[in-house]
Scaffold this motif. Structure first.
Motif, mmCIF file in Angstrom:
data_model
loop_
_atom_site.group_PDB
_atom_site.id
_atom_site.type_symbol
_atom_site.label_atom_id
_atom_site.label_comp_id
_atom_site.label_asym_id
_atom_site.label_seq_id
_atom_site.Cartn_x
_atom_site.Cartn_y
_atom_site.Cartn_z
ATOM 1 N N HIS A 1 8.864 -6.983 -13.962
ATOM 2 C CA HIS A 1 9.013 -7.508 -15.220
ATOM 3 C C HIS A 1 10.419 -8.391 -15.114
ATOM 4 O O HIS A 1 10.818 -9.261 -16.045
ATOM 5 C CB HIS A 1 9.501 -6.778 -16.469
ATOM 6 N N PHE A 2 11.215 -8.360 -13.944
ATOM 7 C CA PHE A 2 12.218 -9.286 -13.643
ATOM 8 C C PHE A 2 12.473 -9.417 -12.284
ATOM 9 O O PHE A 2 12.601 -8.254 -11.624
ATOM 10 C CB PHE A 2 13.405 -8.930 -14.779
ATOM 11 N N PRO B 1 6.153 -13.278 4.202
ATOM 12 C CA PRO B 1 5.877 -13.235 2.788
ATOM 13 C C PRO B 1 5.199 -11.909 2.201
ATOM 14 O O PRO B 1 4.355 -11.512 2.827
ATOM 15 C CB PRO B 1 4.782 -14.228 2.325
ATOM 16 N N GLY B 2 6.047 -11.238 1.358
ATOM 17 C CA GLY B 2 5.773 -9.982 0.799
ATOM 18 C C GLY B 2 6.283 -9.007 1.633
ATOM 19 O O GLY B 2 6.193 -7.584 1.281
ATOM 20 N N LYS B 3 7.269 -9.099 2.649
ATOM 21 C CA LYS B 3 7.716 -7.995 3.265
ATOM 22 C C LYS B 3 8.937 -7.547 2.601
ATOM 23 O O LYS B 3 9.820 -8.205 2.175
ATOM 24 C CB LYS B 3 7.965 -8.473 4.871
ATOM 25 N N VAL B 4 9.129 -6.012 2.691
ATOM 26 C CA VAL B 4 10.250 -5.492 1.813
ATOM 27 C C VAL B 4 11.485 -5.633 3.001
ATOM 28 O O VAL B 4 11.240 -5.027 4.183
ATOM 29 C CB VAL B 4 9.997 -4.163 1.645
ATOM 30 N N LEU B 5 12.518 -6.332 2.441
ATOM 31 C CA LEU B 5 13.645 -6.564 3.486
ATOM 32 C C LEU B 5 14.841 -5.611 3.661
ATOM 33 O O LEU B 5 15.550 -5.517 4.311
ATOM 34 C CB LEU B 5 14.219 -7.613 3.218
ATOM 35 N N ASP B 6 14.789 -4.957 2.511
ATOM 36 C CA ASP B 6 15.725 -3.722 2.463
ATOM 37 C C ASP B 6 15.733 -2.507 1.708
ATOM 38 O O ASP B 6 14.414 -2.628 1.120
ATOM 39 C CB ASP B 6 17.263 -4.275 1.878
ATOM 40 N N ASP B 7 16.512 -1.710 1.203
ATOM 41 C CA ASP B 7 16.086 -0.456 0.597
ATOM 42 C C ASP B 7 16.168 -0.507 -0.991
ATOM 43 O O ASP B 7 16.266 0.319 -1.734
ATOM 44 C CB ASP B 7 16.744 0.826 1.078
ATOM 45 N N ALA B 8 16.483 -1.988 -1.571
ATOM 46 C CA ALA B 8 16.537 -2.000 -2.965
ATOM 47 C C ALA B 8 15.797 -2.998 -3.509
ATOM 48 O O ALA B 8 16.002 -3.897 -4.116
ATOM 49 C CB ALA B 8 18.171 -2.537 -3.226
ATOM 50 N N ARG C 1 14.699 -10.264 -5.328
ATOM 51 C CA ARG C 1 15.079 -9.008 -5.824
ATOM 52 C C ARG C 1 14.474 -8.385 -6.841
ATOM 53 O O ARG C 1 14.590 -8.977 -8.104
ATOM 54 C CB ARG C 1 16.470 -8.718 -5.903
ATOM 55 N N LEU C 2 13.571 -7.374 -6.770
ATOM 56 C CA LEU C 2 12.992 -7.015 -7.856
ATOM 57 C C LEU C 2 13.651 -5.843 -8.495
ATOM 58 O O LEU C 2 14.389 -5.016 -8.021
ATOM 59 C CB LEU C 2 11.622 -6.156 -7.470
ATOM 60 N N THR C 3 13.961 -6.101 -9.960
ATOM 61 C CA THR C 3 15.101 -5.383 -10.562
ATOM 62 C C THR C 3 14.384 -4.538 -11.746
ATOM 63 O O THR C 3 14.919 -3.786 -12.321
ATOM 64 C CB THR C 3 16.192 -6.317 -11.116
#
Length: 310
Positions: free
Chosen positions: A251-252, A262-269, A280-282
């Motif tokens: 949603h944001f 592309p699409g790779k998770v780069l950190d634990d947040a 950053r998915l919030t």
């Protein structure tokens, strides 16, 4: 002097306009809206927001399945209208209906025409990264949002806007245009500005394919897609699980620096790599759950660094 009007609209966006028109003292002799539909898990029959508000005002409501029915058109012609006010009605009016009111049919549209003619102007403006949009009342023609513009108001699009917040601002601003427009119509002082054929774009209806996040796009475009589709239908990705992929709506999201597949998770947040940069998915919503912030989402869903989102 008051105008003898029909109002034609369906969603909440239109109901705000009906309230302003009634409040301005005009004689709304008929309201047209879409028929009640079955909705929700219980499949209860629900009247449209315009229908519900019209009943509170004690107005006569018509819910024809099709405005092309000769009997519907004949009944509309018999109303002896000065004008019809149309806001997100959801049906195309044939020329015979457009010609029936003495001063024609006026339509409120949520963009600065000729940009974003069509069904989803609010979503498409955000998805395209537009910095401004607006609301306009036009004289209706047979073409799709092609009529001359009678009244206009520019509305800026903030970087934090979603389709929901922009919808609400345009709804309020557009509703407030009606009393001014109708007062000028009574006086005969409205000036009609033909639309340019330069810069025409079409706000096509949002499809399921539009809603799937393409991480290969630049981060700014991914963030705009997410904002433009929030909260409905919601931009989404799929997260692999032991049984079947789980759909997650976003949603944001905010663009940030980052680099990776592309699409790779780069950190634990939940910083996710895009074709250029990262987001950053919030605010997220797992299938079958409510909307939550990223921390709450991660408390219940394991998304390890290095995961590639689908």
């Amino acid at each position: 002097m008051t105008l003898r009007l029909a109002f034609m609209g369906t969603p909440e966006f239109a109901a705000a306009s009906l309230a302003e028109i009634v409040g301005a003292g005009h004689d709304v002799v008929a309201v047209y809206t879409q028929p009640a539909r079955r909705r929700g898990r219980g499949q209860a029959t629900v009247k449209t927001p315009v229908h519900q508000l019209a009943e509170l005002f004690g107005l006569t409501v018509h819910t024809p399945e099709s405005f092309r029915d000769p009997e519907v058109i004949a009944q509309f012609e018999s109303l002896d209208l000065d004008a019809a006010c149309v806001v997100a009605y959801g049906q195309i009016l044939p020329q015979q209906a457009l010609d029936a009111p003495r001063l024609g049919c006026l339509n409120l549209h949520g963009s600065l025409l000729p940009r974003w003619r069509g069904a989803a102007p609010i979503q498409r403006a955000i998805m395209a990264g537009d910095e401004v949009t607006g609301v306009q009342i036009m004289q209706m023609e047979a073409g799709l949002d092609t009529g001359p513009v009678l009244m206009s108001e520019v509305v800026p699009i903030a970087e934090t806007d979603t389709a929901s917040t922009l919808h609400d601002r345009l709804m309020s601003t557009g509703a407030q245009l009606w009393p001014r427009t109708l007062a000028a119509l009574e006086r005969g002082s409205l000036s009609a500005t033909p639309q340019s054929e330069d810069g025409v774009t079409y706000a096509k209806k949002i499809t399921r394919e539009d809603a799937r996040i393409n991480w290969a796009k630049p981060a700014s475009e991914v963030a705009d897609q997410i904002r433009g589709l929030s909260p409905v239908p919601g931009a989404y990705f799929e997260l692999e699980s032991e049984t079947k992929p789980v759909r997650v709506k976003v949603h944001f999201a905010q663009p940030e620096k980052g680099d990776g597949e592309p699409g790779k998770v780069l950190d634990d947040a939940l910083l996710i790599a895009c074709g250029r940069g990262a987001v950053r998915l919030t605010r997220l919503q797992r299938e079958g759950k409510g909307v939550m912030d990223a921390k709450a989402f991660l408390n219940g869903t394991d998304v390890p660094v290095g995961t590639v989102l689908g």
